[in-house]
Design an enzyme around this catalytic site. Sequence first.
Site, PDB file in Angstrom:
ATOM      1  N   GLU A  32      -1.177   4.343   8.691  1.00 11.15           N
ATOM      2  CA  GLU A  32      -1.834   3.083   9.015  1.00 11.15           C
ATOM      3  C   GLU A  32      -0.847   1.935   8.857  1.00 11.15           C
ATOM      4  OE1 GLU A  32      -6.625   3.341   8.085  1.00 11.15           O
ATOM      5  OE2 GLU A  32      -5.328   2.296   6.684  1.00 11.15           O
ATOM      6  N   CYS A  33      -0.728   1.112   9.883  1.00  8.68           N
ATOM      7  CA  CYS A  33       0.069  -0.108   9.834  1.00  8.68           C
ATOM      8  C   CYS A  33       1.485   0.188   9.319  1.00  8.68           C
ATOM      9  CB  CYS A  33      -0.638  -1.179   9.007  1.00  8.68           C
ATOM     10  SG  CYS A  33      -0.074  -2.858   9.375  1.00  8.68           S
ATOM     11  N   GLY A  34       1.824  -0.155   8.095  1.00  8.65           N
ATOM     12  CA  GLY A  34       3.154   0.139   7.584  1.00  8.65           C
ATOM     13  C   GLY A  34       3.476   1.617   7.635  1.00  8.65           C
TER      14      GLY A  34
END
Length: 420
Positions: A316-318
């Site tokens: 997720e994201c990072g």
Amino acid sequence: MSFLIAAPGSGSGKTTITLGLLRALVRRGHTVRGAKSGPDYIDPRFHAAASGLECFNLDAWAMSEARIGSLAAGSTPLIIEGAMGLFDGAPPDGKGACADLARMLEVPVVLVVDAAHMAQSVAALVSGFANHDPNVTIAGVILNKVGSPRHAKMLERALAPLGVPIFGVFMRDSSLTHPSRHLGLVQAAEHPKLEQFLNAVVDKVEACVDLEAIEALLSPLPAGGNCPAIAPPAQRIAVAQDEAFAFAYPHILNDWRTAGAEVSQFSPLADEAVPDFDFVFLPGGYPELHAGRLASNTIFLDSLRDHAATRPVYGECGGYMVLGDALTDADGTPHKMAGLLRLETSFAKRKLHLGYHYLTAAHGPFDGNWKGHEFHYASTLKADGPPLFEASDAEGTQLPAMGLINCNVSGSFAHVIDRA
């Protein structure tokens, strides 16, 4: 009764005052929990440091009333820190505002007012908030950033006819400012003098706030409704957890544990090998601040690639960026990442991506319909492959598909919050 700390707008001092109240009540022998309105990933860690108990998110846009009630209920009183202004939420109608939590949970509001640039006008502001919604009760006001004792007297006289109690008056104090970066505050684990800071805040609260009035608001919330748990994606789940990967929502991990899954944490920054589990989850965080170190951590990266050859990995994201081919940091230096997705991202030219999303996936660990949130400054330089999610915004407007899926590996910039 538990209560919610809100303000007319952002930057009023909610977080500092919330931390001080949590720590002050603990000093006085209370057991009290913190919660954060909305999809914030950073404030909850400060709440936990101040109270000694895990803090969780209550999101009135992305979560059902049953989930909110279930998370908030318990034998321990709850102090909820709002986000933005009391009535500010997602378009088009403000759904998800912390006022929604006040209505759902039937908790009173302590309104923090930045009084730095007003005098008698404070009465019009507080009156407006107190009377805007008959289902939201303003229990009292804390005046913040007051310029002098004379200024305080002017504010107090203006508010007296309203009958709204003043719970505290804080003078301007730049020493209580948090260090910050592009996504908000520096994380609690990174704060150079966290205990010193919290103790300075609590000393100020004890000197400036009527804690007996605050204590009168404390009581547990009643039992919430039954909320279907989010099913775990596997029986044994390895979750990255360190300063680069710190943004996993506690309610999701707790749902997985409640369902009987084994959830274990490991640190990519410490170059730990991925545990020999069934599923690997790389949550969001700040990998861009540690990209060079992550790129050189061969034990972590090699074990991640080995795992992905036969078992699922989700980012997720990072975490999603780390699964890609390359991540360029803010200085323009590219760093080789895991190479499991045909993805290249960059912070050399930052652009804010922010908002709630409806998400639908046909494959991957989060298949079906979900609500989530996106908040990052990374730019996508390349993204080749089948997308993971179909997406629309909070108003239902179709967005470009999000994320990527490649055999056992998938991810996106969206943070999944709850089933839609």
